[in-house]
Every structure is written in C-alpha cells, then in structure tokens.
Scaffold this active site. Structure first.
Site, PDB file in Angstrom:
ATOM      1  N   LYS A  13       0.835  -1.211   0.000  1.00 41.79           N
ATOM      2  CA  LYS A  13       0.000   0.000   0.000  1.00 41.79           C
ATOM      3  C   LYS A  13       0.870   1.261   0.000  1.00 41.79           C
ATOM      4  O   LYS A  13       0.610   2.193  -0.751  1.00 41.79           O
ATOM      5  CB  LYS A  13      -0.927   0.025   1.229  1.00 41.79           C
ATOM      6  CG  LYS A  13      -1.879  -1.163   1.310  1.00 41.79           C
ATOM      7  CD  LYS A  13      -2.872  -1.014   2.438  1.00 41.79           C
ATOM      8  CE  LYS A  13      -2.275  -1.060   3.837  1.00 41.79           C
ATOM      9  NZ  LYS A  13      -1.685  -2.361   4.212  1.00 41.79           N
ATOM     10  N   ARG A  88      -9.356   0.480   9.387  1.00 42.35           N
ATOM     11  CA  ARG A  88      -8.928  -0.890   9.682  1.00 42.35           C
ATOM     12  C   ARG A  88      -9.985  -1.658  10.461  1.00 42.35           C
ATOM     13  O   ARG A  88      -9.766  -2.839  10.773  1.00 42.35           O
ATOM     14  CB  ARG A  88      -7.655  -0.857  10.510  1.00 42.35           C
ATOM     15  CG  ARG A  88      -6.374  -1.122   9.706  1.00 42.35           C
ATOM     16  CD  ARG A  88      -5.223  -0.912  10.652  1.00 42.35           C
ATOM     17  NE  ARG A  88      -4.025  -1.630  10.380  1.00 42.35           N
ATOM     18  CZ  ARG A  88      -2.948  -1.093   9.814  1.00 42.35           C
ATOM     19  NH1 ARG A  88      -2.954   0.134   9.374  1.00 42.35           N
ATOM     20  NH2 ARG A  88      -1.852  -1.816   9.685  1.00 42.35           N
ATOM     21  N   ARG A 127      11.938  -6.703   5.447  1.00 41.56           N
ATOM     22  CA  ARG A 127      11.872  -5.262   5.188  1.00 41.56           C
ATOM     23  C   ARG A 127      12.826  -4.501   6.113  1.00 41.56           C
ATOM     24  O   ARG A 127      12.909  -4.784   7.297  1.00 41.56           O
ATOM     25  CB  ARG A 127      10.422  -4.824   5.450  1.00 41.56           C
ATOM     26  CG  ARG A 127      10.113  -3.412   5.101  1.00 41.56           C
ATOM     27  CD  ARG A 127       8.635  -3.231   4.878  1.00 41.56           C
ATOM     28  NE  ARG A 127       7.859  -3.195   6.117  1.00 41.56           N
ATOM     29  CZ  ARG A 127       6.564  -2.831   6.158  1.00 41.56           C
ATOM     30  NH1 ARG A 127       5.931  -2.505   5.048  1.00 41.56           N
ATOM     31  NH2 ARG A 127       5.918  -2.821   7.292  1.00 41.56           N
ATOM     32  N   ARG A 160      11.683  -2.558  11.543  1.00 41.71           N
ATOM     33  CA  ARG A 160      10.606  -2.101  12.434  1.00 41.71           C
ATOM     34  C   ARG A 160      10.346  -3.176  13.475  1.00 41.71           C
ATOM     35  O   ARG A 160      10.328  -4.360  13.156  1.00 41.71           O
ATOM     36  CB  ARG A 160       9.322  -1.903  11.606  1.00 41.71           C
ATOM     37  CG  ARG A 160       9.177  -0.527  11.029  1.00 41.71           C
ATOM     38  CD  ARG A 160       8.043  -0.430  10.044  1.00 41.71           C
ATOM     39  NE  ARG A 160       6.742  -0.878  10.542  1.00 41.71           N
ATOM     40  CZ  ARG A 160       5.611  -0.749   9.852  1.00 41.71           C
ATOM     41  NH1 ARG A 160       5.619  -0.204   8.644  1.00 41.71           N
ATOM     42  NH2 ARG A 160       4.468  -1.174  10.339  1.00 41.71           N
ATOM     43  N   ARG A 171      -0.075  -9.579  13.532  1.00 43.61           N
ATOM     44  CA  ARG A 171      -0.698  -8.506  12.740  1.00 43.61           C
ATOM     45  C   ARG A 171      -1.622  -9.088  11.673  1.00 43.61           C
ATOM     46  O   ARG A 171      -2.683  -8.533  11.386  1.00 43.61           O
ATOM     47  CB  ARG A 171       0.386  -7.644  12.074  1.00 43.61           C
ATOM     48  CG  ARG A 171       1.088  -6.718  13.058  1.00 43.61           C
ATOM     49  CD  ARG A 171       2.373  -6.174  12.484  1.00 43.61           C
ATOM     50  NE  ARG A 171       2.182  -5.187  11.447  1.00 43.61           N
ATOM     51  CZ  ARG A 171       3.128  -4.840  10.575  1.00 43.61           C
ATOM     52  NH1 ARG A 171       4.321  -5.414  10.605  1.00 43.61           N
ATOM     53  NH2 ARG A 171       2.895  -3.911   9.692  1.00 43.61           N
TER      54      ARG A 171
HETATM   55  P1  AMP Z   1       1.041   0.178   9.294  1.00 46.84           P
HETATM   56  O1  AMP Z   1       2.287   0.971   9.037  1.00 46.84           O
HETATM   57  O2  AMP Z   1      -0.142   0.669   8.499  1.00 46.84           O
HETATM   58  O3  AMP Z   1       1.243  -1.312   9.175  1.00 46.84           O
HETATM   59  O4  AMP Z   1       0.644   0.463  10.820  1.00 46.84           O
HETATM   60  C1  AMP Z   1       1.520   0.142  11.881  1.00 46.84           C
HETATM   61  C2  AMP Z   1       0.738   0.000  13.170  1.00 46.84           C
HETATM   62  O5  AMP Z   1       0.088   1.236  13.492  1.00 46.84           O
HETATM   63  C3  AMP Z   1      -0.390  -1.020  13.138  1.00 46.84           C
HETATM   64  O6  AMP Z   1       0.063  -2.337  13.374  1.00 46.84           O
HETATM   65  C4  AMP Z   1      -1.277  -0.504  14.261  1.00 46.84           C
HETATM   66  O7  AMP Z   1      -0.737  -0.798  15.532  1.00 46.84           O
HETATM   67  C5  AMP Z   1      -1.173   0.997  14.081  1.00 46.84           C
HETATM   68  N1  AMP Z   1      -2.214   1.485  13.149  1.00 46.84           N
HETATM   69  C6  AMP Z   1      -2.019   2.038  11.911  1.00 46.84           C
HETATM   70  N2  AMP Z   1      -3.187   2.380  11.342  1.00 46.84           N
HETATM   71  C7  AMP Z   1      -4.151   2.027  12.233  1.00 46.84           C
HETATM   72  C8  AMP Z   1      -5.580   2.094  12.229  1.00 46.84           C
HETATM   73  N3  AMP Z   1      -6.246   2.580  11.177  1.00 46.84           N
HETATM   74  N4  AMP Z   1      -6.237   1.641  13.321  1.00 46.84           N
HETATM   75  C9  AMP Z   1      -5.584   1.145  14.398  1.00 46.84           C
HETATM   76  N5  AMP Z   1      -4.239   1.028  14.459  1.00 46.84           N
HETATM   77  C10 AMP Z   1      -3.517   1.470  13.382  1.00 46.84           C
END
Ligand code: AMP
Length: 214
Positions: A13, A88, A127, A160, A171
C-alpha cells in the site's frame, strides 16, 4: 478523487501510494506513518500507541479517528487524498463516512491489493528502513549495496519492531479478524476494486491507473 488503498500489512500500500502521490498529486494519509512519527516525537499520543504498535495490535478507533479527521481537514486534501492503513475496523469505516459527509465528500474508490500470507511474511520480515532518510529496502528483493547500510546516505538500516516474524503473524491475525471484513463492506457500497498485489510493480501501477482514470 478520494481513495482508500486496502490490503494486509505488506501488500504494498505504501509503495503504491507513493506512486499515486507522484502521478496524481494527491496527498498520502498513512495512519501508520503518522503514529510512528508521534512515537518518535514522544507525544502523549505516541506514548499511548507505542506498546500496542510494537505488539502488532490496533490502537483505539478513537485515537486514530482523531488524527485522521484533523488531517482530512488540511487544505491539501481539498481535491482528494489517499488513505493508506485506514480504515482498519468497521467502526472506523462508519466514522469515516460521517467525517466525509460533514465535508460534503465520500470515497470514490477502494483498491484492494491481494497478496497471499506466505508472501507477506517473507516481505515484512525482510523489510528494512534507513534510520536517517527513511529509504526502504528488502534483504532479498531489494538489498542495499553494503549490508545493513543505506545506499543513499550511509546510515544504518533498521527493522521495524513490528516486522519481526512473530509480530507479523499476530498482525495478520488481527487483519483477518478486524480489517478483512471491510472488503464486504466496500463491495456492498460498490466502490471496491481488487487487483493482484504480486508481480512487477509497474504492472500493479498500470492497473491502479486504469481504475483511477477509468
Ligand atoms: P502500518 O504501518 O499501516 O502497518 O501500521 C503500523 C501500526 O500502526 C499497526 O500495526 C497498528 O498498531 C497501528 N495502526 C495504523 N493504522 C491504524 C488504524 N487505522 N487503526 C488502528 N491502528 C492502526
């Protein structure tokens, strides 16, 4: 054009969002990036989110909605935006409808990037990101020239915390339970378009452009 890029963690994404930013001039709204910036800056919000993010859980709908609503009200979103990593959960998607309708807007397209689980685990666990300039690498698919150091600025590459294999599996389970049901949600509202998220990046880009210009 108001767009959601949808898919599991590691579907690409962020990569595709960057391409759409360049091609269509829309701002990318990545809740993950915004939350990581808050963690780095040690803001009260970041401190709240950090433990949950490190464990691979979802931070509260309320907290995420606060940052997204604020961001959507910025002037650069007036002609459209790309949501990446949001919504989400179903309550987040419902709240998004309310926030947007208050602005006289709605979602035009939800592009779902389809990638199978084994590929995601391989992508995420390999990554790496430059600690200084943020450039992304992959230990197998896109390695840096000097192991562990950025080609551009020479700084150390980091993994990360939530990209470690056991956290990735958690996740993905969270995605299946809480996020995957949104596909049906957007299918029912007629805005969902699914494309394969594997193969050449240019081919995925081509399909996205066809949807957005179609
Ligand atoms: P991402 O970089 O999108 O994978 O997000 C990393 C982490 O941020 C996720 O595993 C969640 O802990 C938190 N996070 C990001 N976006 C959301 C969302 N829309 N709702 C809840 N937690 C989020």
């Amino acid at each position: 054009m108001n767009l959601i890029l949808f898919g599991p963690p590691g579907a690409g994404k962020g990569t595709q969002a960057q391409y759409i930013v360049e091609r269509f001039g829309l701002p990318q709204i990545s809740t993950g990036d915004m939350l990581r910036a808050a963690v780095k800056a040690q803001t009260p919000l970041g401190l709240k989110a950090k433990t949950i993010m490190d464990a691979g859980g979802l931070v509260s709908d309320e907290l995420v909605l606060g940052i997204v609503s604020e961001r959507l009200a910025q002037p650069d979103c007036v002609n459209g935006f790309i949501l990446d990593g949001f919504p989400r959960t179903i309550p987040q998607a419902d709240a998004l409808v309310d926030v947007l309708s208050g602005m006289g807007k709605s979602i035009d397209h939800v592009i779902s990037l389809e990638v199978d689980t084994d590929e995601i685990v391989q992508r995420l666990s390999g990554r790496r990101t430059c600690s200084a300039c943020g450039k992304g690498y992959h230990v197998v698919n896109a390695p840096s020239r000097a192991d562990g150091f950025c080609d551009v600025c020479g700084s150390a590459l980091l993994q990360r915390d939530d990209d470690r294999e056991d956290t990735v599996k958690h996740r993905l389970a969270v995605y299946d339970q809480q996020t995957a049901p949104l596909k049906k949600y957007y299918e029912q509202s007629g805005v969902l378009r699914s494309i394969t998220g594997t193969g050449a990046v240019e081919e995925i880009q081509r399909q996205i452009v066809a949807i957005l210009e179609g």
